[in-house]
Enzyme design. Structure first.
Site, mmCIF file in Angstrom:
data_model
loop_
_atom_site.group_PDB
_atom_site.id
_atom_site.type_symbol
_atom_site.label_atom_id
_atom_site.label_comp_id
_atom_site.label_asym_id
_atom_site.label_seq_id
_atom_site.Cartn_x
_atom_site.Cartn_y
_atom_site.Cartn_z
ATOM 1 N N MET A 1 0.589 -1.689 -0.248
ATOM 2 C CA MET A 1 0.047 0.289 -0.295
ATOM 3 C C MET A 1 1.133 1.127 -0.231
ATOM 4 S SD MET A 1 -3.574 -0.821 2.353
ATOM 5 C CE MET A 1 -2.286 -0.646 3.675
ATOM 6 N N HIS B 1 9.436 -3.655 3.732
ATOM 7 C CA HIS B 1 9.161 -3.845 2.391
ATOM 8 C C HIS B 1 10.125 -4.398 1.738
ATOM 9 C CE1 HIS B 1 5.979 -1.137 3.250
ATOM 10 N NE2 HIS B 1 5.043 -1.545 2.981
ATOM 11 N N GLY C 1 4.526 -9.968 4.982
ATOM 12 C CA GLY C 1 5.454 -9.559 6.063
ATOM 13 C C GLY C 1 4.532 -10.978 7.000
HETATM 14 O O1 PAF Z 1 -0.226 -5.682 3.804
HETATM 15 C C1 PAF Z 1 -0.807 -4.751 2.761
HETATM 16 O O2 PAF Z 1 0.036 -3.595 3.099
HETATM 17 C C2 PAF Z 1 -2.401 -4.887 2.523
HETATM 18 O O3 PAF Z 1 -2.965 -5.800 2.958
HETATM 19 C C3 PAF Z 1 -1.361 -5.690 1.207
HETATM 20 C C4 PAF Z 1 -1.705 -6.925 1.152
HETATM 21 C C5 PAF Z 1 -0.758 -5.143 0.203
HETATM 22 C C6 PAF Z 1 -3.606 -6.135 1.233
HETATM 23 O O4 PAF Z 1 -3.919 -4.735 0.334
#
Ligand code: PAF
Length: 271
Positions: free
Chosen positions: A20, A27, A137
């Site tokens: 997101m 990330h 994660g």
């Molecule tokens: O973990 C996240 O950032 C969100 O829940 C995801 C998996 C991208 C779904 O919107």
């Protein structure tokens, strides 16, 4: 995006990192593993409205798009999917995907609809990108279990890879929400990891799970800026809640509010 993904797949396996945005080292650990394990890597940045119960939380979600794109490019990501809401949820859309039990227990009970939003968007993203592997994660421990369940139940041909939590020097799990903490709340937030360490030591030392819960309650209770929300302990393989003395690996999940910022953390412990 499907064409771009198909081009990448012509070279070999495609790894996919759905996000997101507001990217941080957590990330990037997903991206690094994806780059190591695949011939090509695609990511997505999409702040998914259907997984937010509170519209304010959605509006406040940080947006650092330029920095995100630079980080992804430098790490070797070759395609980033930035869909509009109307692409993921076209007008007239009415189909949802839900893991009926897992999505509505534990964290799902306090955030109704949250995991349904996650499984719905992840299915749609998977259908567009059609990767070989996707990376999530372990910090979002229940999310990972929900996605594994969905992929298995629906025979979705994507291998799900869970990646260890990345932490700051004081142990706080990296999260896009951490930027919303005041300096005092940020210092206090390290208590989540400390409480999990106490619980792990207690379990390894022979304590049962009630004692482990008590240890967490005491440690977080002693931190004045933290308001404990939940302690959930599940069998790591089945995600069933466990009591007493565990036989195998358990996953301990804690959540606490620091001001209005809800933080979660998790630890896998083998007795
Ligand atoms: O973990 C996240 O950032 C969100 O829940 C995801 C998996 C991208 C779904 O919107």
């Amino acid at each position: 995006m499907r064409q771009v993904a198909a081009d990448l797949k012509s070279r070999g396996d495609l790894g996919f990192v759905p996000t997101m945005g507001a990217l941080h080292a957590g990330h990037m650990a997903l991206v690094e593993l994806a780059v190591r394990e695949n011939a090509g890597v695609a990511a997505s940045i999409f702040v998914n409205p259907t997984q937010f119960g509170d519209p304010e939380d959605f509006d406040k979600y940080p947006n650092t798009l330029d920095a995100d794109l630079t980080m992804l490019e430098q790490a070797g990501v070759e395609a980033v999917f930035l869909p509009d809401v109307s692409v993921i949820y076209p007008p007239g859309d009415e189909t949802i995907v839900e893991t009926t039990k897992l999505a509505n227990m534990l964290h799902g009970e306090v955030r109704p609809g949250h995991f349904r939003g996650v499984t719905t968007v992840v299915t749609r993203l998977f259908n567009i990108v059609q990767p070989h592997r996707a990376y999530f994660g372990k910090k979002d421990y229940q999310q990972l279990a929900v996605i594994r369940r969905m992929v298995s139940d629906l025979h979705i041909p994507v291998e799900i890879r869970g990646v260890e939590t990345v932490r700051d020097a004081d142990g706080l799990a990296l999260s896009s929400r951490n930027v919303r903490l005041t300096p005092e709340q940020r210092r206090a937030a390290a208590v989540l990891n400390a409480a999990l360490t106490d619980a792990e030591e207690a379990i390894r030392g022979g304590a049962d799970l009630d004692a482990a819960r008590r240890v967490i309650r005491e440690r977080i209770g002693a931190a004045p800026l933290a308001r404990l929300q939940a302690i959930d302990i599940v069998d790591a393989a089945t995600f069933e809640p466990v009591e007493g003395r565990p036989n195998g690996m358990v996953g301990i999940m804690v959540s606490a509010l620091f001001g209005d910022v809800l933080l979660i953390d998790q630890r896998e412990v083998t007795p």
